[in-house]
Motif scaffolding. Structure first.
Motif, PDB file in Angstrom:
ATOM      1  N   MET A  66      10.586 -14.765   3.734  1.00 36.62           N
ATOM      2  CA  MET A  66       9.977 -16.024   3.309  1.00 36.62           C
ATOM      3  C   MET A  66       8.659 -16.224   4.067  1.00 36.62           C
ATOM      4  SD  MET A  66      11.405 -19.885   3.839  1.00 36.62           S
ATOM      5  CE  MET A  66      12.956 -19.479   3.049  1.00 36.62           C
ATOM      6  N   ALA A  67       7.604 -16.534   3.337  1.00 36.63           N
ATOM      7  CA  ALA A  67       6.305 -16.724   3.978  1.00 36.63           C
ATOM      8  C   ALA A  67       6.272 -18.035   4.744  1.00 36.63           C
ATOM      9  CB  ALA A  67       5.205 -16.720   2.919  1.00 36.63           C
ATOM     10  N   LYS A  68       5.609 -18.005   5.890  1.00 36.86           N
ATOM     11  CA  LYS A  68       5.431 -19.254   6.626  1.00 36.86           C
ATOM     12  C   LYS A  68       4.376 -20.108   5.943  1.00 36.86           C
ATOM     13  CE  LYS A  68       6.922 -19.301  11.357  1.00 36.86           C
ATOM     14  NZ  LYS A  68       6.521 -19.660  12.713  1.00 36.86           N
ATOM     15  N   ILE A  69       4.557 -21.407   6.046  1.00 36.95           N
ATOM     16  CA  ILE A  69       3.637 -22.323   5.385  1.00 36.95           C
ATOM     17  C   ILE A  69       2.306 -22.412   6.140  1.00 36.95           C
ATOM     18  CG2 ILE A  69       3.302 -24.745   4.764  1.00 36.95           C
ATOM     19  CD1 ILE A  69       5.109 -23.268   2.887  1.00 36.95           C
ATOM     20  N   HIS A  70       2.346 -22.558   7.448  1.00 35.15           N
ATOM     21  CA  HIS A  70       1.120 -22.681   8.224  1.00 35.15           C
ATOM     22  C   HIS A  70       1.429 -22.356   9.674  1.00 35.15           C
ATOM     23  CE1 HIS A  70       2.800 -26.415   9.708  1.00 35.15           C
ATOM     24  NE2 HIS A  70       2.882 -26.877   8.468  1.00 35.15           N
ATOM     25  N   GLN A  71       0.395 -22.165  10.457  1.00 30.00           N
ATOM     26  CA  GLN A  71       0.565 -21.919  11.884  1.00 30.00           C
ATOM     27  C   GLN A  71       1.080 -23.174  12.571  1.00 30.00           C
ATOM     28  OE1 GLN A  71       0.203 -18.930  13.447  1.00 30.00           O
ATOM     29  NE2 GLN A  71      -0.009 -18.187  11.333  1.00 30.00           N
ATOM     30  N   PRO A  72       1.886 -23.027  13.622  1.00 27.89           N
ATOM     31  CA  PRO A  72       2.423 -24.201  14.308  1.00 27.89           C
ATOM     32  C   PRO A  72       1.324 -25.147  14.780  1.00 27.89           C
ATOM     33  CG  PRO A  72       3.532 -22.213  15.043  1.00 27.89           C
ATOM     34  CD  PRO A  72       2.389 -21.770  14.181  1.00 27.89           C
ATOM     35  N   ASP A  73       1.538 -26.415  14.595  1.00 25.22           N
ATOM     36  CA  ASP A  73       0.596 -27.439  15.021  1.00 25.22           C
ATOM     37  C   ASP A  73       0.627 -27.561  16.547  1.00 25.22           C
ATOM     38  OD1 ASP A  73       0.050 -30.460  15.721  1.00 25.22           O
ATOM     39  OD2 ASP A  73      -0.838 -30.121  13.744  1.00 25.22           O
ATOM     40  N   PRO A  74      -0.511 -27.857  17.178  1.00 27.76           N
ATOM     41  CA  PRO A  74      -0.510 -28.029  18.643  1.00 27.76           C
ATOM     42  C   PRO A  74       0.445 -29.115  19.115  1.00 27.76           C
ATOM     43  CG  PRO A  74      -2.757 -27.859  17.815  1.00 27.76           C
ATOM     44  CD  PRO A  74      -1.870 -27.948  16.614  1.00 27.76           C
ATOM     45  N   ASN A  75       0.777 -30.052  18.222  1.00 31.33           N
ATOM     46  CA  ASN A  75       1.667 -31.148  18.606  1.00 31.33           C
ATOM     47  C   ASN A  75       3.152 -30.802  18.481  1.00 31.33           C
ATOM     48  OD1 ASN A  75      -0.489 -32.961  19.089  1.00 31.33           O
ATOM     49  ND2 ASN A  75      -0.651 -33.374  16.901  1.00 31.33           N
ATOM     50  N   VAL A  76       3.459 -29.577  18.032  1.00 31.69           N
ATOM     51  CA  VAL A  76       4.854 -29.233  17.769  1.00 31.69           C
ATOM     52  C   VAL A  76       5.698 -29.340  19.036  1.00 31.69           C
ATOM     53  CG1 VAL A  76       6.404 -27.334  17.194  1.00 31.69           C
ATOM     54  CG2 VAL A  76       4.457 -27.841  15.713  1.00 31.69           C
ATOM     55  N   ARG A  77       5.206 -28.766  20.148  1.00 34.20           N
ATOM     56  CA  ARG A  77       5.978 -28.831  21.386  1.00 34.20           C
ATOM     57  C   ARG A  77       6.227 -30.281  21.793  1.00 34.20           C
ATOM     58  NH1 ARG A  77       7.351 -25.605  25.581  1.00 34.20           N
ATOM     59  NH2 ARG A  77       6.179 -23.851  24.718  1.00 34.20           N
ATOM     60  N   ARG A  78       5.212 -31.119  21.643  1.00 31.40           N
ATOM     61  CA  ARG A  78       5.383 -32.536  21.985  1.00 31.40           C
ATOM     62  C   ARG A  78       6.457 -33.175  21.117  1.00 31.40           C
ATOM     63  NH1 ARG A  78       3.627 -36.892  19.512  1.00 31.40           N
ATOM     64  NH2 ARG A  78       2.269 -35.660  18.146  1.00 31.40           N
ATOM     65  N   ILE A  79       6.466 -32.843  19.820  1.00 28.78           N
ATOM     66  CA  ILE A  79       7.470 -33.404  18.921  1.00 28.78           C
ATOM     67  C   ILE A  79       8.864 -32.951  19.320  1.00 28.78           C
ATOM     68  CG2 ILE A  79       8.327 -33.333  16.536  1.00 28.78           C
ATOM     69  CD1 ILE A  79       5.395 -33.212  15.645  1.00 28.78           C
ATOM     70  N   LEU A  80       9.007 -31.689  19.608  1.00 26.94           N
ATOM     71  CA  LEU A  80      10.317 -31.172  19.985  1.00 26.94           C
ATOM     72  C   LEU A  80      10.818 -31.819  21.270  1.00 26.94           C
ATOM     73  CD1 LEU A  80       9.736 -27.391  19.198  1.00 26.94           C
ATOM     74  CD2 LEU A  80      10.977 -29.065  17.813  1.00 26.94           C
ATOM     75  N   GLU A  81       9.911 -31.999  22.222  1.00 25.72           N
ATOM     76  CA  GLU A  81      10.304 -32.654  23.470  1.00 25.72           C
ATOM     77  C   GLU A  81      10.689 -34.099  23.230  1.00 25.72           C
ATOM     78  OE1 GLU A  81       6.918 -32.056  25.944  1.00 25.72           O
ATOM     79  OE2 GLU A  81       7.481 -30.013  26.535  1.00 25.72           O
ATOM     80  N   ARG A  82       9.913 -34.805  22.395  1.00 26.16           N
ATOM     81  CA  ARG A  82      10.228 -36.200  22.100  1.00 26.16           C
ATOM     82  C   ARG A  82      11.585 -36.316  21.421  1.00 26.16           C
ATOM     83  NH1 ARG A  82       6.026 -39.934  19.114  1.00 26.16           N
ATOM     84  NH2 ARG A  82       7.812 -41.320  19.456  1.00 26.16           N
ATOM     85  N   ALA A  83      11.828 -35.453  20.444  1.00 23.50           N
ATOM     86  CA  ALA A  83      13.091 -35.517  19.719  1.00 23.50           C
ATOM     87  C   ALA A  83      14.277 -35.363  20.664  1.00 23.50           C
ATOM     88  CB  ALA A  83      13.131 -34.442  18.641  1.00 23.50           C
ATOM     89  N   GLU A  84      14.145 -34.461  21.630  1.00 24.54           N
ATOM     90  CA  GLU A  84      15.242 -34.257  22.577  1.00 24.54           C
ATOM     91  C   GLU A  84      15.393 -35.454  23.505  1.00 24.54           C
ATOM     92  OE1 GLU A  84      16.906 -30.931  25.759  1.00 24.54           O
ATOM     93  OE2 GLU A  84      15.016 -30.607  24.702  1.00 24.54           O
ATOM     94  N   LEU A  85      14.261 -35.945  24.047  1.00 22.10           N
ATOM     95  CA  LEU A  85      14.316 -37.075  24.970  1.00 22.10           C
ATOM     96  C   LEU A  85      14.829 -38.344  24.291  1.00 22.10           C
ATOM     97  CD1 LEU A  85      10.955 -36.565  26.915  1.00 22.10           C
ATOM     98  CD2 LEU A  85      13.266 -36.351  27.860  1.00 22.10           C
ATOM     99  N   GLU A  86      14.485 -38.536  23.027  1.00 22.48           N
ATOM    100  CA  GLU A  86      14.851 -39.762  22.318  1.00 22.48           C
ATOM    101  C   GLU A  86      16.205 -39.658  21.616  1.00 22.48           C
ATOM    102  OE1 GLU A  86      11.424 -40.036  19.829  1.00 22.48           O
ATOM    103  OE2 GLU A  86      10.173 -40.963  21.376  1.00 22.48           O
ATOM    104  N   GLY A  87      16.882 -38.530  21.782  1.00 18.47           N
ATOM    105  CA  GLY A  87      18.198 -38.377  21.172  1.00 18.47           C
ATOM    106  C   GLY A  87      18.154 -38.299  19.660  1.00 18.47           C
ATOM    107  N   ILE A  88      17.097 -37.727  19.124  1.00 13.18           N
ATOM    108  CA  ILE A  88      16.957 -37.613  17.674  1.00 13.18           C
ATOM    109  C   ILE A  88      17.758 -36.416  17.177  1.00 13.18           C
ATOM    110  CG2 ILE A  88      15.339 -37.263  15.778  1.00 13.18           C
ATOM    111  CD1 ILE A  88      15.073 -39.979  17.185  1.00 13.18           C
ATOM    112  N   GLU A  89      18.594 -36.634  16.185  1.00 17.02           N
ATOM    113  CA  GLU A  89      19.408 -35.559  15.621  1.00 17.02           C
ATOM    114  C   GLU A  89      18.943 -35.137  14.237  1.00 17.02           C
ATOM    115  OE1 GLU A  89      21.525 -33.952  17.334  1.00 17.02           O
ATOM    116  OE2 GLU A  89      21.593 -35.295  19.071  1.00 17.02           O
ATOM    117  N   LEU A  90      18.398 -36.095  13.464  1.00 14.48           N
ATOM    118  CA  LEU A  90      17.917 -35.804  12.113  1.00 14.48           C
ATOM    119  C   LEU A  90      16.484 -36.284  11.965  1.00 14.48           C
ATOM    120  CD1 LEU A  90      20.881 -36.716   9.720  1.00 14.48           C
ATOM    121  CD2 LEU A  90      19.951 -34.439  10.157  1.00 14.48           C
ATOM    122  N   ILE A  91      15.649 -35.437  11.370  1.00 14.87           N
ATOM    123  CA  ILE A  91      14.245 -35.785  11.145  1.00 14.87           C
ATOM    124  C   ILE A  91      13.998 -35.742   9.641  1.00 14.87           C
ATOM    125  CG2 ILE A  91      11.850 -35.219  11.613  1.00 14.87           C
ATOM    126  CD1 ILE A  91      14.652 -33.889  13.853  1.00 14.87           C
TER     127      ILE A  91
END
Length: 447
Positions: A1-26
């Motif tokens: 499957m082809a990737k849609i686009h290169q990872p955004d620079p904000n991806v790491r920040r989003i992943l960290e926020r999701a973990e810190l904020e207890g997010i399970e579904l996006i």
């Protein structure tokens, strides 16, 4: 499957926020041609991957109307796949849904290119067209909604919306009755980055008006999607029901989402008093307004609201602080206030990306062609019968005007316009075959 686009620079920040904020579904959200906000959700464990690939989605969903009736549209059948690709810059936790977050999304082909039926891409393209002429647009929707409870009909008909109160327009009692809900809503919106400007109880029973700060065009449409869903979500968590439908109660005031606009060139507001650009932009809006109405007031229910003496506009005219004009030139608030235009035939049953994108194309057409808007109107146009052009009085009439508008049809493109017209004409036919209670219920339920 082809990737849609290169990872955004904000991806790491989003992943960290999701973990810190207890997010399970996006939730990956988009707006369809019926004006419904739909989407799919990724689990936190798969979020890093799904930010790159998106989530698979059938092309047929953009041929679905607001009654979940699939329409026959070429290239939108059982064969074909797109991806719901989130915009990482729009990531927000959902305070009314603990454990959930959301991102606004584009619909893309599997090779990563924009899909011709993606409504968010339509607005992006309109913004690009403006930028090519040296302009940027700031916008804000000014929504109203009815707050109450969804209760069974004692006579056995569809559920009905019973308003929270019967307070008077702007009455302090209305503030008090809705206070707990309003505070929760404001905190939720501010948490998501939507800056609340004003709030008051409006004219109809249970009717509220709460506006958020203007933003660049794409962000303004994204904000309106989040606003709509948060208004409803907060109410549900409090065992209430909120409806942004244009006319959820046939005998009460309608809910608009007036669209405020200002056009900029670098740091200069081009809608200042005496501006030719402002006049040309208004000229474009008025020239295309019958067709625009099919996109800014995109439901059968919308046209219960668009009538004379309803402060919703029924005529294609403009005027300074004229609240019966389709386009109001708003007086700036104080010395620091910015002049802006208010488009009154606009409501929350519309897809905000199609609505705002079409408004940009219409206004830009006026600027390019230097269209004269004529004289401003400083009276209620309904007091002068036959003098001013009326707006369409039904969704069918508005769709006819849209099909006849070559510029807007060209801007929409073949696939998008075919799907939109098919979806909306199916809704008009479906509701015409039922009694008014059926229409009111389904708009109250969906919007």
């Amino acid at each position: 499957m082809a990737k849609i686009h290169q990872p955004d620079p904000n991806v790491r920040r989003i992943l960290e926020r999701a973990e810190l904020e207890g997010i399970e579904l996006i939730r990956f959200l988009y707006a369809d041609h019926g004006g419904v906000i739909r989407g799919k959700a990724a689990s936190r464990s798969r979020l890093a991957e799904r930010l790159g690939t998106g989530i698979g989605h059938t092309v047929a969903m953009m041929a679905m109307n607001m009654l979940d009736q699939l329409q026959e549209v070429e290239h939108m059948g059982p064969v074909g796949e797109v991806r719901i690709v989130p915009d990482p810059a729009t990531y927000v936790p959902l305070p009314h849904a603990p454990g959930a977050a959301a991102m606004l999304s584009d619909l893309r082909l599997q090779d990563g290119s924009p899909w011709e039926a993606c409504s968010r891409t339509f607005l992006k393209d309109a913004v690009t067209a403006l930028a090519a002429e040296g302009y940027t647009l700031m916008a804000a929707f000014e929504p109203e909604f009815t707050l109450g409870r969804r209760l069974p009909d004692p006579a056995g008909g569809p559920d009905r919306l019973v308003p929270l109160d019967d307070s008077l327009c702007y009455a302090n009692a209305g503030f008090d009755i809705a206070h707990d809900y309003t505070m929760k809503l404001i905190r939720a919106l501010e948490t998501m980055g939507l800056r609340v400007e004003h709030y008051h109880p409006e004219l109809g029973p249970g009717q509220q008006e709460l506006s958020v700060r203007h933003a660049p065009a794409l962000r303004a449409a994204d904000n309106h999607v989040l606003y709509r869903e948060t208004v409803r979500g907060v109410a549900m968590r409090m065992s209430m029901w909120a409806s942004l439908a244009p006319k959820p109660l046939a005998d009460q005031a309608g809910n608009g989402a007036h669209l405020h606009l200002s056009l900029w060139n670098d740091t200069r507001n081009l809608f200042e008093e005496g501006s030719q650009v402002r006049d040309w932009f208004i000229g474009g809006l008025l020239a295309h307004l019958p067709a625009l109405t099919a996109l800014t007031c995109g439901s059968v229910n919308s046209f219960r609201r668009l009538g004379p003496r309803m402060w919703a506009s029924a005529y294609a005219v403009y005027g300074p602080d004229n609240r019966e004009a389709a386009v109001r030139i708003c007086s700036p608030l104080g010395e620091t206030g910015e002049p802006n235009l208010e488009l009154k035939p606009s409501d929350s049953s519309a897809n905000p990306y199609l609505s705002l994108g079409a408004v940009i194309h219409a206004g830009l057409d006026g600027v390019r062609r230097k269209l004269d808007p004529g004289d401003p109107v400083d009276v209620d146009p309904d007091t002068r019968p036959g003098q001013y052009p009326p707006l369409p009085r039904s969704l069918e009439q508005a769709l006819d005007a849209l099909e006849a508008d070559e510029m807007l049809m060209e801007a929409l493109g073949p696939l998008r316009r075919s799907a939109y017209l098919a979806v909306k004409r199916s809704e008009a036919a479906a509701f015409a075959a039922k009694d008014p209670s059926y229409e009111l219920f389904h708009h109250m339920r969906v919007f």
